[in-house]
Design a protein around this motif. Structure first.
Motif, PDB file in Angstrom:
ATOM      1  N   LEU A  31       7.032  84.366 -89.383  1.00 11.06           N
ATOM      2  CA  LEU A  31       7.722  84.845 -89.876  1.00 11.06           C
ATOM      3  C   LEU A  31       9.104  86.270 -89.143  1.00 11.06           C
ATOM      4  N   PRO A  32       9.550  85.664 -88.569  1.00  8.87           N
ATOM      5  CA  PRO A  32      10.558  86.760 -87.499  1.00  8.87           C
ATOM      6  C   PRO A  32      11.054  87.919 -87.936  1.00  8.87           C
ATOM      7  N   LYS A  33      11.475  89.049 -87.222  1.00  9.33           N
ATOM      8  CA  LYS A  33      11.523  90.366 -87.928  1.00  9.33           C
ATOM      9  C   LYS A  33      13.337  89.779 -88.402  1.00  9.33           C
ATOM     10  N   ASP A  34      14.257  89.111 -88.316  1.00 11.07           N
ATOM     11  CA  ASP A  34      15.473  88.698 -88.119  1.00 11.07           C
ATOM     12  C   ASP A  34      15.908  88.060 -89.594  1.00 11.07           C
ATOM     13  N   GLY A  35      14.402  87.376 -90.082  1.00  9.97           N
ATOM     14  CA  GLY A  35      13.988  88.119 -92.205  1.00  9.97           C
ATOM     15  C   GLY A  35      13.908  85.735 -92.072  1.00  9.97           C
ATOM     16  N   THR A  36      13.974  84.909 -90.997  1.00  9.51           N
ATOM     17  CA  THR A  36      14.448  83.590 -91.254  1.00  9.51           C
ATOM     18  C   THR A  36      12.468  83.185 -91.238  1.00  9.51           C
ATOM     19  N   ILE A  37      12.487  82.200 -91.804  1.00 10.16           N
ATOM     20  CA  ILE A  37      11.324  81.558 -92.017  1.00 10.16           C
ATOM     21  C   ILE A  37      10.944  80.017 -91.250  1.00 10.16           C
ATOM     22  N   TRP A  38      10.404  79.837 -89.820  1.00 10.45           N
ATOM     23  CA  TRP A  38      10.217  78.821 -89.336  1.00 10.45           C
ATOM     24  C   TRP A  38       8.817  78.617 -90.271  1.00 10.45           C
ATOM     25  N   PHE A  39       9.243  76.857 -90.143  1.00 10.85           N
ATOM     26  CA  PHE A  39       7.761  75.969 -90.321  1.00 10.85           C
ATOM     27  C   PHE A  39       7.993  75.339 -89.295  1.00 10.85           C
ATOM     28  N   GLN A  40       7.024  75.216 -88.384  1.00 11.37           N
ATOM     29  CA  GLN A  40       6.552  74.324 -87.222  1.00 11.37           C
ATOM     30  C   GLN A  40       7.497  74.765 -86.614  1.00 11.37           C
ATOM     31  N   ASP A  41       8.091  74.330 -85.866  1.00 10.66           N
ATOM     32  CA  ASP A  41       9.407  74.459 -84.964  1.00 10.66           C
ATOM     33  C   ASP A  41      10.405  74.745 -85.255  1.00 10.66           C
ATOM     34  N   HIS A  42      10.716  75.189 -86.536  1.00 13.32           N
ATOM     35  CA  HIS A  42      12.343  74.305 -87.450  1.00 13.32           C
ATOM     36  C   HIS A  42      12.610  75.723 -88.316  1.00 13.32           C
ATOM     37  N   PRO A  43      13.875  76.558 -88.421  1.00  9.20           N
ATOM     38  CA  PRO A  43      13.644  77.030 -89.379  1.00  9.20           C
ATOM     39  C   PRO A  43      14.108  76.647 -91.366  1.00  9.20           C
ATOM     40  N   VAL A  44      13.375  76.884 -91.571  1.00  9.05           N
ATOM     41  CA  VAL A  44      13.633  76.559 -93.461  1.00  9.05           C
ATOM     42  C   VAL A  44      14.421  77.403 -94.171  1.00  9.05           C
ATOM     43  N   THR A  45      14.027  77.131 -95.546  1.00  3.84           N
ATOM     44  CA  THR A  45      14.620  78.338 -96.635  1.00  3.84           C
ATOM     45  C   THR A  45      13.612  77.678 -97.445  1.00  3.84           C
ATOM     46  N   VAL A  46      13.252  78.543 -97.991  1.00  3.83           N
ATOM     47  CA  VAL A  46      12.262  78.884 -99.165  1.00  3.83           C
ATOM     48  C   VAL A  46      11.450  77.838 -99.570  1.00  3.83           C
ATOM     49  N   GLU A  47      12.519  76.923-100.313  1.00  2.00           N
ATOM     50  CA  GLU A  47      12.684  75.691-100.856  1.00  2.00           C
ATOM     51  C   GLU A  47      11.566  75.035-100.097  1.00  2.00           C
ATOM     52  N   ALA A  48      12.466  74.815 -99.084  1.00  2.00           N
ATOM     53  CA  ALA A  48      12.129  73.522 -97.502  1.00  2.00           C
ATOM     54  C   ALA A  48      10.526  73.721 -96.739  1.00  2.00           C
ATOM     55  N   LEU A  49      10.442  75.316 -97.170  1.00  2.39           N
ATOM     56  CA  LEU A  49       8.900  75.620 -96.397  1.00  2.39           C
ATOM     57  C   LEU A  49       7.829  74.655 -97.375  1.00  2.39           C
ATOM     58  N   VAL A  50       8.184  75.134 -98.774  1.00  2.11           N
ATOM     59  CA  VAL A  50       7.561  74.650 -99.661  1.00  2.11           C
ATOM     60  C   VAL A  50       7.697  73.561 -99.984  1.00  2.11           C
ATOM     61  N   GLN A  51       8.876  72.275 -99.925  1.00  2.74           N
ATOM     62  CA  GLN A  51       8.213  71.098-100.106  1.00  2.74           C
ATOM     63  C   GLN A  51       8.009  70.170 -98.588  1.00  2.74           C
ATOM     64  N   GLU A  52       7.681  70.787 -97.799  1.00  2.90           N
ATOM     65  CA  GLU A  52       7.115  70.868 -96.029  1.00  2.90           C
ATOM     66  C   GLU A  52       5.661  70.745 -96.621  1.00  2.90           C
ATOM     67  N   ALA A  53       5.143  71.881 -97.067  1.00  6.19           N
ATOM     68  CA  ALA A  53       3.859  72.485 -96.714  1.00  6.19           C
ATOM     69  C   ALA A  53       3.451  71.902 -97.387  1.00  6.19           C
ATOM     70  N   ALA A  54       4.191  70.924 -98.977  1.00 11.83           N
ATOM     71  CA  ALA A  54       3.442  70.028 -99.715  1.00 11.83           C
ATOM     72  C   ALA A  54       3.415  68.764 -99.064  1.00 11.83           C
ATOM     73  N   ALA A  55       3.897  68.275 -98.640  1.00 14.00           N
ATOM     74  CA  ALA A  55       4.160  67.216 -98.068  1.00 14.00           C
ATOM     75  C   ALA A  55       2.906  67.299 -97.051  1.00 14.00           C
ATOM     76  N   GLU A  56       3.290  67.914 -95.892  1.00 11.45           N
ATOM     77  CA  GLU A  56       1.417  68.248 -95.695  1.00 11.45           C
ATOM     78  C   GLU A  56       0.722  68.227 -96.300  1.00 11.45           C
ATOM     79  N   ALA A  57      -0.332  68.998 -97.365  1.00  9.80           N
ATOM     80  CA  ALA A  57      -0.943  68.697 -98.550  1.00  9.80           C
ATOM     81  C   ALA A  57      -0.979  68.211 -98.473  1.00  9.80           C
ATOM     82  N   VAL A  58      -0.215  66.851 -99.220  1.00  7.50           N
ATOM     83  CA  VAL A  58      -0.695  65.633 -99.867  1.00  7.50           C
ATOM     84  C   VAL A  58      -1.507  65.316 -98.876  1.00  7.50           C
TER      85      VAL A  58
END
Length: 89
Positions: A14-41
């Motif tokens: 979570l850099p100070k510019d307000g973006t969200i990065w998951f692993q090495d790419h920027p994501v929206t909150v929705e994409a973060l949840v989807q990708e994190a859920a796939a990893e959790a499975v």
């Protein structure tokens, strides 16, 4: 036994510019949840390291942690930084 590579932790930055990065790419909150859920499975025991810039509000960090929990991940490591680059250590 799974390989070490498979057990590698996940990273959310979570850099100070307000973006969200998951692993090495920027994501929206929705994409973060989807990708994190796939990893959790695949492996619900994986640790998620959340790296937040010191200027990010506590509430924002807790909100992201809440989304990750909703996605099914449970093990977190929190790291606060003074302006590091996206996805870099």
């Amino acid at each position: 036994r799974g390989s070490l590579q498979q057990k590698a932790g996940l990273e959310v930055t979570l850099p100070k510019d307000g973006t969200i990065w998951f692993q090495d790419h920027p994501v929206t909150v929705e994409a973060l949840v989807q990708e994190a859920a796939a990893e959790a499975v695949k492996d619900p025991g994986r640790t998620v390291t959340v790296r937040a810039d010191k200027e990010i509000s506590y509430g924002r960090v807790m909100g992201i942690l809440g989304e990750l929990k909703r996605a099914g991940l449970k093990d977190f490591s929190l790291s606060v930084s003074a302006g590091e680059n996206h996805g870099k250590i």
